[in-house]
Design an enzyme around this catalytic site. Sequence first.
Site, mmCIF file in Angstrom:
data_model
loop_
_atom_site.group_PDB
_atom_site.id
_atom_site.type_symbol
_atom_site.label_atom_id
_atom_site.label_comp_id
_atom_site.label_asym_id
_atom_site.label_seq_id
_atom_site.Cartn_x
_atom_site.Cartn_y
_atom_site.Cartn_z
ATOM 1 C CD GLU A 1 -5.920 -4.760 4.022
ATOM 2 O OE1 GLU A 1 -5.832 -4.414 5.220
ATOM 3 O OE2 GLU A 1 -6.309 -3.996 3.122
ATOM 4 C CD GLU B 1 -2.884 0.944 2.478
ATOM 5 O OE1 GLU B 1 -2.772 -0.001 3.279
ATOM 6 O OE2 GLU B 1 -3.839 1.747 2.503
ATOM 7 C CD GLN C 1 0.398 -2.445 3.676
ATOM 8 O OE1 GLN C 1 1.171 -1.757 3.038
ATOM 9 N NE2 GLN C 1 -0.814 -2.008 4.064
ATOM 10 C CG ASN D 1 -9.494 -1.855 1.510
ATOM 11 O OD1 ASN D 1 -9.062 -2.987 1.681
ATOM 12 N ND2 ASN D 1 -9.339 -0.895 2.416
ATOM 13 C CD GLU D 2 -10.101 -2.841 6.139
ATOM 14 O OE1 GLU D 2 -10.133 -1.773 6.766
ATOM 15 O OE2 GLU D 2 -9.340 -3.781 6.432
ATOM 16 C CE1 TYR E 1 -3.217 -6.307 8.743
ATOM 17 C CE2 TYR E 1 -5.501 -5.609 8.589
ATOM 18 C CZ TYR E 1 -4.222 -5.673 8.055
ATOM 19 O OH TYR E 1 -3.954 -5.115 6.829
HETATM 20 O O1 AHR Z 1 -2.887 -2.689 6.162
HETATM 21 C C1 AHR Z 1 -3.204 -1.505 6.822
HETATM 22 C C2 AHR Z 1 -4.665 -1.155 6.738
HETATM 23 O O2 AHR Z 1 -5.418 -2.093 7.428
HETATM 24 C C3 AHR Z 1 -5.279 -1.153 5.368
HETATM 25 O O3 AHR Z 1 -5.068 0.038 4.688
HETATM 26 C C4 AHR Z 1 -6.729 -1.335 5.663
HETATM 27 O O4 AHR Z 1 -7.421 -1.936 4.602
HETATM 28 C C5 AHR Z 1 -6.737 -2.136 6.944
HETATM 29 O O5 AHR Z 1 -7.601 -1.641 7.875
#
Ligand code: AHR
Length: 514
Positions: free
Chosen positions: A314, A26, A363, A173-174, A240
């Site tokens: 992600e 990103e 990332q 995205n999201e 995450y």
């Molecule tokens: O990876 C960091 C961020 O985490 C991304 O931009 C977003 O899609 C997610 O919340």
Amino acid sequence: MANQMIINAKAEKNTINKMIYGHFAEHLGRCIYGGFYVGEDSEIPNIDGMRIDIIEALKKIKIPCLRWPGGCFADEYHWRDGIGAKEERKEIINSHWGGVVENNHFGTHEFFRLCELLETEPYICGNLGSGTVQEMSEWVEYMTFDGKSPMTTLRKNNGRDKPWRLKYFGIGNENWGCGGRMRVEYYADEVNRYNLYARDYGDNVLFRIAAGPRGDNYKWTKVLMRDASMHLDAIALHYYTRLGDPVITTSIPDGNRRYLRDNSRTRKSATLFDKKDWFGIMKSAIYMDEMLYKNEIIMDQYDPDKRVSMVVDEWGTWFDCEPGTNPGFLYQQNTLRDAVSAGTTLNIFNNHSERVHMANIAQTVNVLQAMILTEGQRMILTPTYHVFDLYKVHQDAKLLDYALLSEEYECDGETLKQINASVSKAVDGSVNITLCNINPEKEAEVVCYIEDFGPFGRIEGKVLTSSSMNAMNTFEAPDNLRPSAFTNYTVKDNKITLHIPSKSVVLLTVKAPE
Ligand code: AHR
């Protein structure tokens, strides 16, 4: 009870799509600028501005695809800002990530060039949150149309005659959060609309990926499958691995959730942690398994033939940024804990690969659970990089059926399975077994039987481990943690007894009989 594993070498299941070993880059902190892209005039060896050492390192782990330009950045990205002469490109504010100036020197042409150098498949995420249908539609036309049109003329004027091949395309995205704070009912309608105008040109057929749920928001999956899946190829889950989720969720009467920011909570240090924090991260990583099962049950209801894939575009650990660095840059170190958590997650993806088509760790460079960290000229490979190196044997291999009985790993009255694994068969007939011992204190004996294989050929093992939970690579000691030969096993007939060190990731390759 000893840990026991039985593998049936003839019970081949689906192919493990190599895209599961995908990555995400990103416009965030030093991932693109100062990471992948240093500019043509940099003293750091580069090709067209892209760091050669990074390209070489990623090619070694066979990076299969790269998602770009975000993330949250994607839903604020206007692609026209990033084309044409660099000195004339618009400077904008990267409001999501540190409020820094984005000069747009890395845009569409540069991204495709990077993918070409990496020999990887591009995956582009379009802007649904703050862009228009026309803007998305024209971007696809600019990239993939081979005829005469205003967009192809523009592309040609910018030096690119032929269209690029683009398969993977994300439609937002999201969108439940930074991509527009939408209710899923609204997003489902929007995704159908944007999707319609993101055309297939000639034989370039897009694989259309909608923004899926945040972790365990099953309502999002259900409504999207019901109302939009007929026009989609995949939905993308984001999750995450972290301690103490920083986002408070509230439900409103229609079952939708609201995600609130709470910047006061800490995600804790990437490098300074105790056994409890180690356990917390393992528990959080393993939760991926439950979420995939539950999402798959919903997807099966609407799509029993499994035409629509799950993509986890992600995933990875998320800690407090390194002290002294810009909090908006999400720069974190990477330890053995990240490696064991990545190995565990990749085992889960392999085991769910009938539905999971792709995954992209967040990332690739200098951000979150990165493969590579850079400091000026210097570059180091993280423990997570080494896990991707070990696991590349699974790319496009056949998933094998197995059963595993694991001992428990206990911490403060909670338990997890000490051992997790996945198994695949390579084209040459070798069986590759990846195992993680998530217990930071206890070695594990695993008695493993391989049925229906015949006499074993050569056996090779590798292990990533250390005596210290927070072992890491630094710019001063770049090879502190790297895989070494794993020889602590005995073989008798079709039985292999392995002694797997605490806190480790192991790859065992059993070659086919000659
Ligand atoms: O990876 C960091 C961020 O985490 C991304 O931009 C977003 O899609 C997610 O919340």
